[in-house]
Design a protein around this motif. Structure first.
Motif, short mmCIF file in Angstrom:
data_model
loop_
_atom_site.label_atom_id
_atom_site.label_comp_id
_atom_site.label_asym_id
_atom_site.label_seq_id
_atom_site.Cartn_x
_atom_site.Cartn_y
_atom_site.Cartn_z
N HIS A 173 0.88 -1.21 -0.06
CA HIS A 173 -0.02 -0.03 -0.01
C HIS A 173 0.73 1.22 0.01
O HIS A 173 1.78 1.23 0.74
CB HIS A 173 -0.95 -0.01 1.34
N GLY A 174 0.40 2.22 -0.89
CA GLY A 174 0.95 3.51 -0.80
C GLY A 174 -0.08 4.47 -1.00
O GLY A 174 -1.44 4.19 -1.53
N ARG A 175 0.37 5.89 -1.03
CA ARG A 175 -0.70 6.88 -1.28
C ARG A 175 -0.42 7.65 -2.61
O ARG A 175 0.81 7.78 -2.60
CB ARG A 175 -0.93 7.76 -0.08
N ILE A 176 -1.45 8.12 -3.41
CA ILE A 176 -1.25 8.90 -4.31
C ILE A 176 -2.27 9.99 -4.18
O ILE A 176 -3.15 9.61 -3.66
CB ILE A 176 -1.52 8.26 -5.69
N ARG A 177 -1.80 11.03 -5.09
CA ARG A 177 -2.79 12.32 -5.14
C ARG A 177 -2.75 12.63 -6.55
O ARG A 177 -1.61 12.78 -6.99
CB ARG A 177 -2.62 13.26 -3.88
N PHE A 178 -3.99 13.21 -6.80
CA PHE A 178 -4.06 13.73 -8.23
C PHE A 178 -5.15 14.75 -8.58
O PHE A 178 -6.24 14.85 -8.01
CB PHE A 178 -4.16 12.65 -9.40
N ARG A 179 -4.60 15.64 -9.74
CA ARG A 179 -5.67 16.68 -9.96
C ARG A 179 -5.34 17.14 -11.23
O ARG A 179 -4.27 17.00 -11.86
CB ARG A 179 -5.77 17.77 -8.97
N HIS A 180 -6.15 18.11 -11.67
CA HIS A 180 -5.89 18.89 -12.72
C HIS A 180 -5.49 20.38 -12.34
O HIS A 180 -6.15 20.69 -11.36
CB HIS A 180 -6.98 18.99 -14.09
N PRO A 181 -4.83 21.05 -13.06
CA PRO A 181 -4.43 22.42 -12.59
C PRO A 181 -5.72 23.37 -12.14
O PRO A 181 -5.54 24.12 -11.21
CB PRO A 181 -3.83 23.08 -13.79
N MET A 182 -6.78 23.24 -12.50
CA MET A 182 -7.95 24.10 -12.37
C MET A 182 -8.83 23.44 -10.92
O MET A 182 -9.56 24.14 -10.52
CB MET A 182 -8.72 24.41 -13.29
N ASP A 183 -8.31 22.39 -10.71
CA ASP A 183 -9.05 21.76 -9.40
C ASP A 183 -8.55 22.29 -8.19
O ASP A 183 -7.38 22.80 -8.01
CB ASP A 183 -8.84 20.20 -9.42
N THR A 184 -9.34 22.48 -7.50
CA THR A 184 -9.33 23.10 -5.84
C THR A 184 -8.97 22.12 -4.91
O THR A 184 -8.51 22.67 -3.77
CB THR A 184 -10.10 24.04 -5.53
N GLU A 185 -8.92 20.84 -5.16
CA GLU A 185 -8.87 20.07 -4.32
C GLU A 185 -8.02 18.57 -4.87
O GLU A 185 -8.25 18.39 -5.96
CB GLU A 185 -10.18 18.98 -3.77
N THR A 222 -10.19 10.33 -0.50
CA THR A 222 -10.32 11.19 0.37
C THR A 222 -9.94 12.75 -0.74
O THR A 222 -9.38 12.32 -1.49
CB THR A 222 -9.39 11.33 1.54
N THR A 223 -10.13 13.64 -0.02
CA THR A 223 -9.66 14.94 -0.50
C THR A 223 -9.03 15.92 0.10
O THR A 223 -9.02 15.71 1.61
CB THR A 223 -10.87 15.84 -1.24
N GLU A 224 -8.13 16.81 -0.37
CA GLU A 224 -7.54 17.80 0.53
C GLU A 224 -7.44 18.98 -0.47
O GLU A 224 -6.89 18.77 -1.73
CB GLU A 224 -6.20 17.38 0.75
N ALA A 225 -7.55 20.38 0.18
CA ALA A 225 -7.49 21.52 -0.38
C ALA A 225 -6.01 21.73 -1.05
O ALA A 225 -4.88 21.31 -0.40
CB ALA A 225 -7.72 22.69 0.48
N VAL A 226 -6.00 22.27 -2.19
CA VAL A 226 -4.60 22.53 -2.96
C VAL A 226 -4.37 23.85 -2.31
O VAL A 226 -4.94 24.95 -2.19
CB VAL A 226 -4.74 22.72 -4.21
#
Length: 151
Positions: A100-112, A146-150
């Motif tokens: 197990h590991g963690r990743i996070r991803f988004r597009h540049p205009m996403d706020t989370e 889960t989500t986290e603010a940028v």
């Protein structure tokens, strides 16, 4: 105004350890998010369904397919930090909790950020006579998003 989002703009990071430090997964040529991967449904069809199929979704899943060219330092053979972490999490000794590991991803205009605990698997490498060597990995979500603010 609605705008199209280039797939190449996705920002994908992998956690370096369990200390909330993330590094970018470098030089990707393709990232495909499959939000229905590992989805399971229950058949609810019965005689009263009037010939129409009925179901409930009982399990949600998701995965990311990564692809690019294989890259190594020409002197040391070292991988880039993000790729090295993906390969470590997908290594043959990464079993049970170590898988197990963690990743996070988004597009540049996403706020989370979208954050997954996930498992990692390496894909095929190589290619033909005149091809650069391919690199691929699949990241499969394990648990809830889960989500986290940028910041």
């Amino acid at each position: 105004m609605q705008v199209k989002i280039p797939a190449r703009d996705i920002i994908l990071e992998v956690e370096t350890s369990t200390d909330d430090t993330f590094v970018r997964v470098e030089n990707l040529a393709s990232v495909t998010v499959n939000p229905a991967s590992n989805e399971e449904s229950a058949d609810l069809t019965d005689f009263d369904s009037q010939g129409a199929y009925e179901q409930w979704i009982m399990q949600r899943g998701a995965s990311l397919a990564l692809a690019g060219q294989e890259l190594k330092d020409d002197t040391t053979g070292a991988l880039q930090p993000g790729r090295a972490r993906v390969e470590a999490l997908a290594g043959e000794d990464a079993l049970a909790a170590a898988s197990h590991g963690r990743i996070r991803f988004r597009h540049p205009m996403d706020t989370e950020w979208r954050i997954w605990t996930a498992t990692f698997s390496l894909g095929e490498r190589g290619g033909g006579t005149n091809d650069p060597s391919a690199w691929a990995a699949t990241i499969t979500k394990s648990g809830l998003t889960t989500t986290e603010a940028v910041v």
